[in-house]
Design a protein around this motif. Structure first.
Motif: not given
Length: 443
Positions: A324-331, A360-366
């Motif tokens: 979900e965090v990954d999707s939010a950051l992609a949006a 979590f930390l991996d996707v926040l890196a985007s």
């Protein structure tokens, strides 16, 4: 059934924890079905405010034995309300009936032809969008969804069209109790490991969602869900939207093009499921197209809270799983259009943080820069989970300078107000109270 039009007429229902999204929705529908409603919650929420706006006046803040109505009455509770809760204990002392929220929802499913939306992610968004589309197409559905629609919408209603749209939560397997006509599965993923211990791996989740699907007359699933459900479900409609190059908010399904007004590729997949269900309910492509574009969106689902004094847009999203965090950051990246994405993430529950910390930390890196707030403990005791907090701080420090722990709300608000430009997007992410940071950012 007391009468055909008001099947709950004569019942007195007291909701303990009425300020939650699911409980408040049930209360609204029960009131419309004829029940007399009272309720209590530890604090005022956006949902208690919504109840007041829609005429539910018997809601108090704070738990006390004086809140419990006299017999004949029943108390409705969720899994978050423990047996030792003062109002539950008083209800038992008086001999009042107790109904778990899933039990009341099961009663509702017996009164309607039910469309239940299950899956690890996107249940609220998909169910709310479906309810909106069916309503806009004149089908007058009943619905109970787990997030508040942005004004002027509500998250629950008792319609006269004979269809009920609900979320089917797999966390406690209560979805297996519902009487479902159409099962919709958005995706299959592992969650709720620390919450309930109900699942050990993703195959456990697939088995339960598969059982949920096979009990329904019709099953409509995403392509991702179909891969996991194939061993358990023999017949299902698999929805594969055609994504359109250079048009990130449009898709094609069954020879028709549709457009959404919410950014993110995941929204296209959610909307495609909604289109498929709406077509089976007699909605026309033209009516569906108009309804998709008029959807107001959900509170705390990529919600634009405003702009900083410098013009940076501030969005709030309830995401609390790495997917979900990954999707939010992609949006966020999609709407930033070349500006930076500045993320503030508040983990929800120590157990979930421990389970998914690396993800979590991996996707926040985007994000271009990210700040991680202390874990929002909810029902967990922070003193028991000190080791998780300490490890989180160490792992975040390893990703400096792009990522760091929050210096505190006041300092972080000042930093973001000073640093963010009118080209930037600030994302506040998490299921706790990180959304309140928006109040200090929006000028």
């Amino acid at each position: 059934m007391p009468n055909a039009r008001k099947p709950l007429a004569g019942r007195r229902l007291h909701f303990i924890g009425i300020g939650g999204c699911g409980m408040s929705g049930l209360a609204l529908v029960a009131r419309e079905l004829g029940a007399h409603i009272t309720g209590s919650d530890a604090k005022q929420t956006i949902y208690t405010e919504s109840l007041a706006r829609h005429g539910v006046s018997g809601v108090v803040v704070g738990h006390d034995i004086v809140n419990v109505p006299e017999a004949p009455a029943e108390v409705v509770f969720s899994s978050a309300v423990r047996p030792e809760n003062i109002e539950r204990a008083e209800a038992r002392r008086r001999g009042l009936g107790e109904v778990h929220r899933s039990g009341l929802l099961t009663e509702f499913t017996a009164l309607h032809e039910t469309v239940a939306v299950g899956g690890a992610h996107g249940k609220s968004s998909t169910a709310a969008l479906l309810a909106h589309v069916l309503t806009s197409c004149g089908k007058d559905p009943s619905y109970v969804v787990g997030a508040l629609l942005r004004p002027p919408g509500v998250h629950a209603a008792a319609g006269a069209g004979g269809t009920l749209v609900i979320e089917a939560d797999e966390s406690d397997k209560s979805l297996l109790n519902y009487q479902v006509h159409t099962a919709v599965v958005t995706n299959v993923d592992l969650d709720h490991v620390g919450d309930s211990g109900a699942y050990h791996d993703i195959s456990d989740v697939a088995k339960v969602l598969g059982e949920f699907a096979t009990r329904a007359k019709t099953t409509i699933v995403s392509a991702q869900a179909a891969e996991h459900l194939a061993p358990f479900v023999s017949e299902m409609t698999v929805v594969r939207p055609g994504l359109i190059d250079c048009e990130p908010m449009r898709f094609c399904l069954r020879g028709e093009n549709y457009e959404v007004n919410q950014p993110g590729e995941h929204q296209l997949h959610n909307a495609a499921l909604v289109v498929e269900v709406a077509l089976t309910r007699g909605c026309t492509p033209d009516d569906i197209r108009a309804a998709l574009l008029s959807f107001p969106g959900l509170a705390r689902r990529f919600e634009l809270r405003g702009r900083t004094a410098a013009g940076a847009r501030v969005y709030d999203d309830y995401a609390h799983h790495p997917v979900e965090v990954d999707s939010a950051l992609a949006a966020a990246r999609q709407v930033a259009r070349g500006g930076r994405v500045l993320a503030v993430f508040q983990p929800h529950l120590f157990s979930r943080t421990q389970q998914f910390q690396g993800g979590f930390l991996d996707v926040l890196a985007s994000a271009d820069r990210a700040w991680v707030e202390p874990v929002y403990p909810a029902r967990e005791n922070p003193e028991v989970w000190t080791h998780v907090a300490e490890q989180l701080a160490v792992d975040v420090a390893d990703r400096a300078p792009q990522m760091q722990m929050s210096p505190g709300r006041a300092d972080l608000a000042r930093l973001l107000r000073d640093e963010a430009t009118d080209a930037d997007v600030i994302m506040l992410i998490g299921a706790g109270d990180v959304n309140t940071l928006a109040e200090d950012l929006v000028g």
